[in-house]
Design a protein around this motif. Structure first.
Motif, mmCIF file in Angstrom:
data_model
loop_
_atom_site.group_PDB
_atom_site.id
_atom_site.type_symbol
_atom_site.label_atom_id
_atom_site.label_comp_id
_atom_site.label_asym_id
_atom_site.label_seq_id
_atom_site.Cartn_x
_atom_site.Cartn_y
_atom_site.Cartn_z
ATOM 1 N N SER A 62 1.058 -1.147 -0.318
ATOM 2 C CA SER A 62 -0.127 -0.073 -0.381
ATOM 3 C C SER A 62 0.742 1.192 -0.081
ATOM 4 C CB SER A 62 -0.309 0.079 1.749
ATOM 5 O OG SER A 62 -0.381 -0.034 2.259
ATOM 6 N N ASN A 63 2.318 1.366 1.127
ATOM 7 C CA ASN A 63 2.619 2.666 0.997
ATOM 8 C C ASN A 63 3.663 2.544 -0.828
ATOM 9 O OD1 ASN A 63 2.880 3.191 3.004
ATOM 10 N ND2 ASN A 63 4.213 1.638 4.040
ATOM 11 N N ILE A 64 3.669 1.319 -1.537
ATOM 12 C CA ILE A 64 4.455 1.673 -2.826
ATOM 13 C C ILE A 64 2.943 2.471 -3.895
ATOM 14 C CG2 ILE A 64 5.296 -0.069 -4.942
ATOM 15 C CD1 ILE A 64 6.054 -1.617 -3.331
ATOM 16 N N PHE A 65 1.876 1.615 -3.271
ATOM 17 C CA PHE A 65 1.159 2.515 -4.706
ATOM 18 C C PHE A 65 1.013 3.610 -3.676
ATOM 19 C CE2 PHE A 65 -0.442 -2.109 -4.800
ATOM 20 C CZ PHE A 65 0.342 -2.893 -6.118
ATOM 21 N N ALA A 66 0.411 4.019 -2.963
ATOM 22 C CA ALA A 66 0.224 5.148 -2.160
ATOM 23 C C ALA A 66 1.463 6.175 -2.921
ATOM 24 C CB ALA A 66 0.131 6.029 -1.141
ATOM 25 N N ARG A 67 2.965 6.135 -2.757
ATOM 26 C CA ARG A 67 4.098 6.510 -3.245
ATOM 27 C C ARG A 67 3.771 6.706 -4.999
ATOM 28 N NH1 ARG A 67 9.272 4.443 -5.029
ATOM 29 N NH2 ARG A 67 8.530 3.078 -4.581
ATOM 30 N N HIS A 68 3.717 5.983 -5.625
ATOM 31 C CA HIS A 68 3.543 5.686 -7.371
ATOM 32 C C HIS A 68 1.988 7.520 -7.093
ATOM 33 C CE1 HIS A 68 6.340 3.019 -7.467
ATOM 34 N NE2 HIS A 68 6.355 2.957 -9.160
ATOM 35 N N LYS B 11 6.611 11.569 -31.899
ATOM 36 C CA LYS B 11 7.848 11.517 -31.924
ATOM 37 C C LYS B 11 7.719 13.578 -31.846
ATOM 38 C CE LYS B 11 12.147 10.558 -32.931
ATOM 39 N NZ LYS B 11 12.920 10.174 -31.939
ATOM 40 N N GLY B 12 8.501 14.275 -30.889
ATOM 41 C CA GLY B 12 8.501 15.942 -31.321
ATOM 42 C C GLY B 12 7.352 16.097 -30.519
ATOM 43 N N LYS B 13 6.424 15.444 -30.461
ATOM 44 C CA LYS B 13 5.400 16.565 -30.073
ATOM 45 C C LYS B 13 5.007 16.293 -27.834
ATOM 46 C CE LYS B 13 2.808 16.505 -34.422
ATOM 47 N NZ LYS B 13 3.223 15.819 -35.669
ATOM 48 N N ILE B 14 5.916 15.580 -27.784
ATOM 49 C CA ILE B 14 5.080 14.924 -26.577
ATOM 50 C C ILE B 14 6.454 14.376 -26.078
ATOM 51 C CG2 ILE B 14 3.132 14.384 -26.661
ATOM 52 C CD1 ILE B 14 4.287 11.661 -26.417
ATOM 53 N N PHE B 15 6.987 15.140 -24.559
ATOM 54 C CA PHE B 15 7.767 14.493 -23.673
ATOM 55 C C PHE B 15 7.232 13.182 -22.522
ATOM 56 C CE2 PHE B 15 8.118 18.254 -22.057
ATOM 57 C CZ PHE B 15 7.771 18.098 -21.030
ATOM 58 N N ARG B 16 7.952 12.578 -22.324
ATOM 59 C CA ARG B 16 7.874 11.846 -21.433
ATOM 60 C C ARG B 16 8.798 11.305 -19.840
ATOM 61 N NH1 ARG B 16 6.977 6.495 -23.621
ATOM 62 N NH2 ARG B 16 8.664 7.558 -24.707
ATOM 63 N N ILE B 17 7.532 11.579 -18.584
ATOM 64 C CA ILE B 17 8.649 11.941 -17.704
ATOM 65 C C ILE B 17 8.193 10.530 -16.632
ATOM 66 C CG2 ILE B 17 8.870 13.345 -14.823
ATOM 67 C CD1 ILE B 17 7.677 15.796 -16.435
ATOM 68 N N GLY B 18 9.549 9.459 -16.252
ATOM 69 C CA GLY B 18 8.821 8.254 -15.631
ATOM 70 C C GLY B 18 8.739 8.824 -13.926
ATOM 71 N N HIS B 19 8.124 8.037 -13.134
ATOM 72 C CA HIS B 19 7.784 8.199 -11.892
ATOM 73 C C HIS B 19 7.875 6.862 -11.835
ATOM 74 C CE1 HIS B 19 4.378 9.184 -13.001
ATOM 75 N NE2 HIS B 19 4.614 10.291 -13.700
ATOM 76 N N LEU B 20 8.592 6.326 -11.831
ATOM 77 C CA LEU B 20 8.243 4.286 -11.846
ATOM 78 C C LEU B 20 9.171 3.777 -11.216
ATOM 79 C CD1 LEU B 20 6.639 2.333 -12.691
ATOM 80 C CD2 LEU B 20 7.511 1.894 -14.172
ATOM 81 N N GLY B 21 9.163 2.960 -9.443
ATOM 82 C CA GLY B 21 10.083 2.100 -9.608
ATOM 83 C C GLY B 21 10.630 2.836 -8.676
ATOM 84 N N PHE B 22 11.987 3.108 -8.524
ATOM 85 C CA PHE B 22 12.987 3.780 -7.025
ATOM 86 C C PHE B 22 12.963 5.059 -7.470
ATOM 87 C CE2 PHE B 22 17.218 4.314 -4.941
ATOM 88 C CZ PHE B 22 16.640 4.259 -3.973
ATOM 89 N N VAL B 23 11.709 5.636 -6.486
ATOM 90 C CA VAL B 23 11.888 6.759 -7.137
ATOM 91 C C VAL B 23 10.550 7.431 -6.339
ATOM 92 C CG1 VAL B 23 10.653 8.714 -9.651
ATOM 93 C CG2 VAL B 23 11.172 7.037 -10.005
ATOM 94 N N SER B 24 11.647 8.853 -5.993
ATOM 95 C CA SER B 24 10.570 9.447 -4.833
ATOM 96 C C SER B 24 10.278 10.793 -4.762
ATOM 97 C CB SER B 24 11.573 9.858 -3.563
ATOM 98 O OG SER B 24 12.975 10.571 -4.356
#
Ligand SMILES: *Cc1c(COP(=O)(O)O)cnc(C)c1O
Length: 384
Positions: free
Chosen positions: A264-270, A332-345
């Motif tokens: 539950s903490n992992i899901f809440a953090r994401h 491509k060139g239209k968007i950029f993506r920020i990953g916030h998955l896994g070992f991210v705080s």
């Protein structure tokens, strides 16, 4: 700056030092009792992570290998399948299915929009002859940052009664609550370089009892990815072929960290990182590609208005050592993506938003209230 790289892409994701150190050991024999113990512990923790009592099999493949295993073990040439396509990875499911001669019916949605659950309902209800053998879809569509409504689609599959549900959970497993047994998901594929906090190289497939029944009659050719071999070996805490021993050391360390944090903490953090990222990006005057009600908890896709996406990515990387992902195919060139998955705080989200604000200013974007992104994120953190 050398060795200062911050990975904010949706895979490979950052790897904790504890995991890196666990892998920096001399390999041991994969038929040794020590390694059997490691497999036993990993299997138990994998079942915990997948919220299932059924088998979770570990393969030496990337995520796509796990997807392919999910098709060839349970289906036969000519089988009719429904495939959800609203991004790069949904399209990949269709490609794998077509490569193996399945009769593919695509249910499509525009990239950036979630799949329409009612289209699945209509097709499944119309299938009174029970010809549809499987419904195949991507839960978190990494190419667009869209989270598909798997739970609702699955409920229609359950009403149908015959079809298997086969899911790409590569960027939702470990980032979003996915109770496999409670929902009755049949085949769930994932990969190590995403929510697992370890480098690329392992794929995972969770298999339900119903899917094992289908396995008995499925006739597509298979050898290395024959999951029956993995199931048999698993029962003896072994593997059919030589596994990447050091990557398994890393898996053990990472799963222990996840267990200590708690599901539950992992899901809440994401959730918190997702909401903070989305609020921050909006406050900086940029648009979000996926709607709020269908936001992936692994990746946020951003549509920049006045400044080019690739220029933003370039400054973020060159000046701030932060790597973000670009758009794929026609995005491509239209968007950029920020990953916030896994070992991210939370700290990583704050850093990205600050650097993004500085980047926009540097690229001459007008009316950037430079602290607005951080303020919006701070509000999310304060209320979480
Ligand atoms: C990363 C990813 C995959 C697997 O890609 P590989 O390069 O084969 O590891 C599959 N599906 C989704 C949704 C992904 O994000």
């Amino acid at each position: 700056m050398e060795d200062k790289q911050m990975l904010m892409i949706p895979g490979p994701t950052p790897v904790p030092e504890r995991v890196l150190l666990a892998m920096a050991k001399h390999p041991i024999g994969h038929r040794s009792p020590e390694f059997s113990n490691l497999i036993a512990e990993c299997n138990e923790l994998l079942q915990w992570l997948h919220q299932t009592q059924s088998d979770v099999l570990t393969l030496t493949v990337s995520g796509t290998g796990a997807m392919e295993a999910g098709i060839i073990n349970f289906l036969s040439r000519g089988d009719r399948v429904l495939v959800g396509c609203n991004g790069k990875f949904g399209e990949r499911w269709a490609q794998v299915s077509e490569a193996f001669g399945l009769q593919v019916e695509k249910i499509t949605a525009e990239w950036g929009k979630p799949l329409d659950t009612e289209e699945f309902k209509a097709k499944l209800e119309a299938d009174t002859e029970k010809e549809i053998k499987a419904v195949i879809l991507t839960h978190s569509e990494t190419s667009t940052g869209v989270l598909n409504d798997l739970q609702t689609i699955n409920s229609y599959v359950k009403n149908h009664g015959e079809a298997l549900i086969i899911v790409d959970a590569v960027t939702s497993l470990g980032a979003f609550d996915l109770p496999i047994d409670e929902w009755g998901l049949d085949v769930v594929a994932s990969g190590s370089q995403k929510g697992y906090m370890i480098p690329p190289g392992l794929g995972f497939v969770a298999v339900s009892q119903k899917a094992w029944s289908a396995y008995e009659t499925a006739t597509l050719p298979k050898f290395y990815l024959d999951l029956g071999k993995y199931k048999k070996a698993n029962a003896k805490n072994s593997t059919p072929f030589t596994p990447p021993v050091n990557l398994m050391f890393g898996l053990q360390a990472a799963l222990r960290m996840m267990k200590a944090e708690g599901l539950s903490n992992i899901f809440a953090r994401h959730q918190r990182m997702t909401q903070a990222t989305r609020a921050g990006v909006k406050a900086l005057g940029l648009s979000l590609f996926a709607p709020d009600e269908a936001a992936s908890t692994a990746v946020t896709a951003v549509v920049p208005a006045a400044v080019e996406a690739e220029k933003i990515r370039s400054v973020m990387k060159k000046q701030f050592d932060i790597e973000m992902a670009g758009g794929q195919d026609h995005l491509k060139g239209k968007i950029f993506r920020i990953g916030h998955l896994g070992f991210v705080s939370d700290r990583d989200v704050v850093t990205v938003l600050s650097a993004l604000s500085a980047t926009l200013t540097e690229l001459g974007a007008d009316n950037i209230h430079s602290s607005a992104g951080i303020e919006a994120a701070a509000k999310v953190f304060a209320s979480a």
